[in-house]
Design an enzyme around this catalytic site. Structure first.
Site, PDB file in Angstrom:
ATOM      1  N   ILE A 245      -0.786  -6.589   3.351  1.00  0.00           N
ATOM      2  CA  ILE A 245      -1.149  -7.656   2.418  1.00  0.00           C
ATOM      3  C   ILE A 245      -1.941  -6.947   1.324  1.00  0.00           C
ATOM      4  O   ILE A 245      -3.090  -6.563   1.533  1.00  0.00           O
ATOM      5  CB  ILE A 245      -1.992  -8.751   3.095  1.00  0.00           C
ATOM      6  CG1 ILE A 245      -1.198  -9.408   4.213  1.00  0.00           C
ATOM      7  CG2 ILE A 245      -2.419  -9.798   2.064  1.00  0.00           C
ATOM      8  CD1 ILE A 245      -1.970 -10.448   4.986  1.00  0.00           C
ATOM      9  N   PRO A 246      -1.334  -6.722   0.156  1.00  0.00           N
ATOM     10  CA  PRO A 246      -1.874  -5.757  -0.815  1.00  0.00           C
ATOM     11  C   PRO A 246      -3.039  -6.275  -1.659  1.00  0.00           C
ATOM     12  O   PRO A 246      -2.936  -6.423  -2.875  1.00  0.00           O
ATOM     13  CB  PRO A 246      -0.659  -5.428  -1.675  1.00  0.00           C
ATOM     14  CG  PRO A 246       0.137  -6.689  -1.659  1.00  0.00           C
ATOM     15  CD  PRO A 246      -0.036  -7.270  -0.279  1.00  0.00           C
ATOM     16  N   CYS A 247      -4.166  -6.538  -1.004  1.00  0.00           N
ATOM     17  CA  CYS A 247      -5.337  -6.998  -1.757  1.00  0.00           C
ATOM     18  C   CYS A 247      -5.861  -5.901  -2.688  1.00  0.00           C
ATOM     19  O   CYS A 247      -6.618  -6.184  -3.620  1.00  0.00           O
ATOM     20  CB  CYS A 247      -6.434  -7.475  -0.809  1.00  0.00           C
ATOM     21  SG  CYS A 247      -6.933  -6.300   0.448  1.00  0.00           S
ATOM     22  N   HIS A 248      -5.433  -4.646  -2.460  1.00  0.00           N
ATOM     23  CA  HIS A 248      -5.855  -3.549  -3.335  1.00  0.00           C
ATOM     24  C   HIS A 248      -5.231  -3.661  -4.734  1.00  0.00           C
ATOM     25  O   HIS A 248      -5.675  -2.979  -5.658  1.00  0.00           O
ATOM     26  CB  HIS A 248      -5.486  -2.197  -2.713  1.00  0.00           C
ATOM     27  CG  HIS A 248      -4.023  -2.031  -2.442  1.00  0.00           C
ATOM     28  ND1 HIS A 248      -3.401  -2.550  -1.327  1.00  0.00           N
ATOM     29  CD2 HIS A 248      -3.047  -1.405  -3.151  1.00  0.00           C
ATOM     30  CE1 HIS A 248      -2.123  -2.259  -1.352  1.00  0.00           C
ATOM     31  NE2 HIS A 248      -1.870  -1.562  -2.454  1.00  0.00           N
TER      32      HIS A 248
END
Length: 282
Positions: A245-248
């Site tokens: 889950i690419p919160c970056h």
């Protein structure tokens, strides 16, 4: 700080203290507003501006944290937890848990009882990590150099689950992402537990292409909550599955990289790595 801002700040601080001290009475919006000498409408707007959430939500968060303490640390019954928190009954406690925690109070108290979780450790371009899965999909992934601490962190999320150190197919498919094997992305299955709001935010993050960036405000707009940038940030900070889950890929509107649960240096490295891969593909 301007004189009026100071007055507003102290009013909201007073309101927060009042809610924390009196949450067992479940005070109404009107009652709290009266304590700080504001109309309910003005108080609602001012509180949301300063606290990043509504008075009702803040009361709910305060109540549920206390209920969680009773259920987990004091082994209270659901009835006693509801009564001690000032709620009218177990049905209200149930509704509050489902809304805020994405699970029932019984599920929270059980702490993952009857849940079987496989876990393993792996290397990645961004350091060592732990990845865990249920029969439904990957439920947890986090960067952590210390394996013992990584396992403790996992167990704290599911304190009563059964754990087995085993690398299964669900984990393998997820880890292929670090080997530039994008062909298996459709085989990555996730088993997520969260509130409706959190799940909406995480689903939106999954749609951000690799090598691209967006802002907290843009995510808030995508989920039709344009004034909820702070709440979006909180949901992003609760992401249980690092990188997948690419919160970056979410940065501040100023262009600053911003915070990251697993370190801003790692976040910067991820953004650069993905940008390089995207440029190679062009």
């Amino acid at each position: 700080m301007q004189a009026q801002e100071q007055i507003d700040y102290h009013r909201i601080a007073e309101a927060i203290n009042y809610i924390r001290q009196n949450f067992k009475e479940q005070p109404t919006l009107e009652a709290v507003a009266e304590k700080v000498f504001l109309s309910p409408y003005h108080f609602q707007r001012l509180f949301s501006k300063w606290a990043g959430t509504t008075p009702k939500k803040f009361l709910q968060y305060t109540s549920i944290e206390y209920a969680k303490q009773l259920l987990k640390e004091k082994a209270a019954t659901l009835f006693d937890a509801a009564h001690e928190t000032g709620l009218s009954g177990t049905s209200r406690l149930h509704d509050l848990f489902v809304t805020i925690e994405g699970m029932t109070p019984a599920e929270y108290k059980n702490g993952g009882k009857n849940l079987f979780i496989n876990y393993s450790f792996a290397d990645s371009p961004f350091g060592n990590l732990i990845v865990a899965s249920t029969f439904k999909g990957v439920c947890y992934m986090a960067f952590q150099e210390d394996e013992a601490q990584a396992l403790n962190d996992l167990k704290s999320k599911f304190p009563n689950a059964s754990f087995s150190r085993k690398l299964d197919l669900l984990q393998q498919n997820a880890l292929f992402i670090f080997q530039h094997d994008w062909s298996k992305l459709n085989q990555i299955k996730l088993h997520l537990r969260g509130t409706d709001f959190q799940l909406k935010v995480w689903e939106t993050l999954l749609k951000i292409p690799s090598g691209k960036l967006t802002t907290y405000g843009a995510v808030a707009n995508k989920i039709a909550h344009p004034a909820a940038s702070r709440a979006v940030g909180t949901a992003i900070g609760s992401n249980p599955v690092a990188y997948l889950i690419p919160c970056h890929r979410v940065i501040q509107s100023s262009g600053a990289v911003g915070g990251y649960m697993w370190g801003s240096t790692r976040k910067t490295a991820m953004i650069g790595w993905e940008a390089a891969l995207s440029n190679q593909a062009v």
